[in-house]
Scaffold this motif. Structure first.
Motif: not given
Length: 272
Positions: A1-2, A106-107, A111-114
């Protein structure tokens, strides 16, 4: 969540790097306060039908980019456009979040960490407001971390060499309605100062403001000319609309590479 940035001290993330050793945390700079009225920047008028091959490349390419924007927005509604060099140097979707930190790591597709994140537009920019300065951020990915030299804004490192300028001096920002054609005017490493909570551009190099007074713009450009990698011959003057792309510099966390462009014209998107 941003997460929304703090109301009392809005911080703007300057992008970091992705390296084998570590992925730098975003560094922050306080939102600048405009003390006097900004230099007037006229509302842009849509330019007549362009000579496609001369500056922009193939007309069909922009029809395809328009379609990619629509397809990408179906995956993520935060898509606002596409940054595209007719030379092929960079061709990537542009996101806009509620802050300047989320898409840094984030990707956009899931929306997953990248580590190397996505390319994104400053959250303060408003495509419908005719901002004087539009800013895009994207990571530079260390060779030791990935052999793919096309990731996010990694290719912008090529503009540090004057030999690569002529072939890559034009860049477009494609939205739902228009093609913004820009010309690279200055490429430089912006010095920063360390403060509590991160880094800020050194005094006189505050590139990340939405608007500039005539005095501040002249000061910024004159300071840039003193440290830029080479002179392009492109002059920025009060009244110009700016387009800036920011990334980091391998092994030099104390600076950020800034590519300052001036807008040349706006053209309707060939949607079909």
């Amino acid at each position: 969540m941003r997460k929304m940035m703090p109301v009392l001290a809005v911080l703007l993330a300057l992008c970091g790097c992705s390296s084998a050793e570590k992925a730098d945390e975003p560094v922050n700079t306080p939102e600048p306060v405009i003390e006097t009225a900004p230099a007037e920047t006229p509302v842009p008028e849509e330019t007549a039908e362009p000579d496609w091959n001369e500056l922009l490349g193939e007309k069909e390419t922009y029809t395809e980019l328009y379609q990619k924007i629509q397809e990408s927005r179906a995956i993520n509604p935060d898509i606002v456009g596409w940054v595209y060099f007719p030379s092929g140097l960079v061709s990537q979707p542009v996101l806009q979040g509620t802050d300047n930190a989320f898409y840094l790591r984030h990707d956009w597709t899931n929306m997953q960490p990248l580590d190397w994140g996505s390319i994104y537009m400053d959250f303060r920019n408003d495509l419908s407001a005719y901002d004087m300065n539009t800013i895009l951020y994207g990571n530079y990915v260390y060779t030791s971390y990935s052999s793919d030299r096309t990731l996010v804004f990694t290719p912008l490192a090529q503009l540090r060499d004057e030999a690569n300028y002529e072939a890559n001096k034009y860049v477009t920002f494609v939205t739902d309605d228009e093609i913004r054609l820009c010309e690279v005017a200055h490429v430089f490493d912006c010095p920063t100062e360390y403060v509590e909570g991160g880094q800020i551009p050194a005094r006189g190099f505050e590139f990340n403001e939405m608007y500039f007074t005539e005095e501040k713009l002249n000061e910024l450009i004159n300071n840039i000319k003193g440290i830029e990698f080479y002179h392009t011959g492109v002059e920025i003057v009060p009244g110009d609309r700016l387009f800036m792309m920011q990334t980091c510099v391998e092994n030099h966390t104390e600076v950020r590479q800034i590519n300052v462009c001036r807008e040349l014209g706006r053209y309707p998107v060939p949607k079909e």
